[in-house]
Enzyme design. Structure first.
Site, mmCIF file in Angstrom:
data_model
loop_
_atom_site.group_PDB
_atom_site.id
_atom_site.type_symbol
_atom_site.label_atom_id
_atom_site.label_comp_id
_atom_site.label_asym_id
_atom_site.label_seq_id
_atom_site.Cartn_x
_atom_site.Cartn_y
_atom_site.Cartn_z
ATOM 1 N N ASP A 142 0.792 -1.237 0.000
ATOM 2 C CA ASP A 142 0.000 0.000 0.000
ATOM 3 C C ASP A 142 0.828 1.292 0.000
ATOM 4 O OD1 ASP A 142 -1.455 -2.168 0.865
ATOM 5 O OD2 ASP A 142 -2.189 -1.224 2.685
ATOM 6 N N GLN A 201 4.176 0.781 2.324
ATOM 7 C CA GLN A 201 4.416 -0.487 3.009
ATOM 8 C C GLN A 201 5.599 -1.167 2.330
ATOM 9 O OE1 GLN A 201 2.177 -2.151 5.737
ATOM 10 N NE2 GLN A 201 2.655 0.021 5.874
ATOM 11 N N PHE A 235 2.130 -0.762 9.902
ATOM 12 C CA PHE A 235 1.171 -0.983 8.817
ATOM 13 C C PHE A 235 0.720 0.365 8.229
ATOM 14 C CE2 PHE A 235 -0.783 -5.526 9.219
ATOM 15 C CZ PHE A 235 0.471 -6.081 9.145
ATOM 16 N N SER A 236 -0.304 0.297 7.386
ATOM 17 C CA SER A 236 -0.687 1.468 6.593
ATOM 18 C C SER A 236 -1.224 2.629 7.415
ATOM 19 C CB SER A 236 -1.723 1.056 5.551
ATOM 20 O OG SER A 236 -1.056 0.354 4.534
#
Ligand code: FRU
Length: 531
Positions: free
Chosen positions: A113, A129, A169-170
């Site tokens: 992402d 990511q 994470f995103s």
């Protein structure tokens, strides 16, 4: 960390550490320790014999310091790590055989992402990511690249590494002009990243700030700022998208929680209040306002998740109220697309960048970003819908070399013979069917366009043109070494796919179908973005 036999210590005096990777080796834990800094632990398939490819860690910030590496795999593998001012394979960088030529890819490792898309002071930031240590998903970090034109990108060092709260994470990034977070000042407003920590105990939300235009970030010492795992009885609480909502003078966060997108608000980016929830979305939330047909007095809000399927509705700063079910505007390799924050008002565009789930055979990197597109709301035969077309900045890359009109399919196929072996190419064409059956365009047997008028499907997905009785279809086709993107009828629908690598056989480009006409056909050559 206490020293063990087998640990190695390196006095850093070069820019990079290079690591040999073998797909045959199991992933084992590697811990990097430097006195006075938190340890970093990653999982890596370090090769003890010959490597499939090499990855690197940029250690320039550690120059003069001693780095200790512990690895719970084979000692012989550790011995192959070396420092250098060049990454292994530097001499062929960006010229590798299957390196996309007009899409951003990372030098080494895996990407998924796009994260933290924000424009600031002349630069478009693309955080993402990233697994720097293998060309597969693992060890999520935030990688970083910047561009001044959304087309030419410069890769910069990784900005966020996993820590005791989890892997990174995103998430998104904002410019805190009013210094509501007190991380900076009004004179030097902080860039604040809001992201997910993924941990075996659950996913929480953290923040970090940068005072040097996104080059380095400091994590907030009171992280995490949201922990809603228990409330939702779910490990899936992630991917905060934050933006400034001016009417209420507060920050809004859209967060995916278990079965949909929640809205939170905050005055300072640190304390967040839960407001509402819309079910039916998964991962990577987006929420933004767009004028309908360019009319600023008539706007709608768009909410989507990672798949890109969206709802239109209204938003009052606390609650999104959908006006109908979901629609789609794009399909194929795209996933987890995000839009830019902080685009200057005078520009006013809603610019999107999506992850292309595309692999590049034999390459030491994986995944890519599709062409940046501008999103608009347009009144169509079905009502107001989202449309997506490459941003105007991409035009600089494409040079028209041929333009024909009113060709038979056979003529068009003959004219395209000279281009079928092209590395990269853009084609724009309008096809006219003379039977309501199927027709299209293929390249070495791969169907770039497969329009089934009887089934009303375009490459397997329902599509019916604006003029319901039209026999025509216009496609703008972008062919890179490993990917193909297609924008149909001005962007009302688009799709993307892997480009097949077998380029043998004598067929090349082929317009097919029952007595079709090629009303127009344009060919553009393509510049590489890697100079
Ligand atoms: C979507 C996603 C996100 C998550 C990230 C992890 O592709 O699963 O929900 O934050 O990827 O890499």
């Amino acid at each position: 960390m206490n020293l063990h036999a087998g640990d190695i210590s390196i006095k850093i005096d070069k820019r990079y550490l290079n690591f040999p990777i073998s797909g045959q080796t199991e992933r084992k834990q590697m811990t990097f320790s430097v006195k006075g800094l938190p340890d970093l632990t990653v999982n890596i398939r370090l090769a003890s014999g010959s490597a499939d490819y090499w990855v690197f860690r940029d250690v320039s910030e550690l120059k003069g310091k001693t780095l200790t590496i512990r690895y719970n795999g084979e000692d012989a593998a550790l011995k192959q790590i070396y420092q250098s001012d060049e990454i292994a394979g530097q001499d062929s960088l960006y010229r590798e055989q299957n390196r996309p030529q007009f899409h951003y890819t990372t030098r080494r490792g895996w990407v998924n992402d796009p994260n933290g898309l924000v424009y600031y002071d002349g630069e478009y930031h693309l955080f993402y990511q990233h697994n720097p240590y293998e060309r597969e998903w693992e060890n999520m970090h935030w990688g970083h690249a910047v561009s001044r034109d959304l087309v030419h990108w410069q890769e910069l060092p990784v900005v966020l590494c996993p820590d005791e709260h989890g892997t990174i994470f995103s998430g998104s990034a904002v410019i805190d002009y009013e210094n509501t977070s007190s991380f900076g000042s009004k004179k030097n407003p902080p860039m604040v990243a809001i992201y997910t920590y993924s941990h075996p105990d659950g996913q929480t939300q953290g923040i970090a700030y940068s005072l040097d235009k996104g080059r380095t970030f400091t994590k907030y010492e009171k992280n995490p700022v949201i922990n809603s795992t228990r409330k939702w009885n779910s490990h899936d609480t992630r991917d905060p998208k934050v933006f400034w909502y001016d009417p209420n003078k507060e920050w809004v966060m859209v967060l995916n929680e278990r079965n949909g997108h929640s809205i939170y608000t905050s005055e300072n980016l640190k304390e967040w209040t839960y407001r509402s929830h819309v079910t039916g979305f998964w991962e990577c939330p987006e929420l933004f306002e767009l004028p309908v047909d360019g009319d600023p007095n008539n706007t709608k809000w768009v909410m989507y998740g990672a798949s890109g399927t969206y709802m239109l509705g209204q938003f009052d700063g606390r609650t999104f109220t959908p006006e109908a079910g979901k629609y789609y505007y794009t399909k194929g390799s795209i996933y987890a697309a995000q839009t830019y924050n902080n685009i200057p008002e005078a520009d006013g565009r809603r610019i999107q960048l999506g992850w292309g789930r595309i692999s590049h055979q034999g390459m030491p990197f994986n995944g890519m970003y599709l062409l940046p597109t501008e999103l608009k709301l347009k009144t169509t035969k079905d009502g107001v819908r989202l449309i997506s077309m490459p941003v105007k900045e991409t035009e600089q890359l494409f040079h028209q070399v041929e333009k024909w009109s009113d060709l038979t399919a056979d003529d068009a196929n003959r004219k395209l013979e000279a281009f079928s072996q092209s590395d990269c190419l853009r084609l724009r064409t309008t096809l006219k069917l003379t039977y309501a059956t199927d027709a299209g365009l293929s390249l070495f047997g791969q169907r770039i366009i497969e329009y089934d008028m009887n089934g009303t499907q375009l490459n397997g997905v329902f599509y019916s043109p604006q003029d319901p009785t039209s026999m025509e279809l216009t496609a703008d086709i972008y062919i890179d070494r490993t990917s193909i993107e297609v924008f149909i009828d001005g962007g009302v629908y688009s799709y993307s796919m892997d480009r097949r690598t077998d380029r043998n056989g004598n067929e090349g480009f082929r317009f097919w179908g029952n007595q079709i006409e090629v009303k127009s056909l344009e060919v553009f050559t393509v510049d590489s973005i890697w100079k």
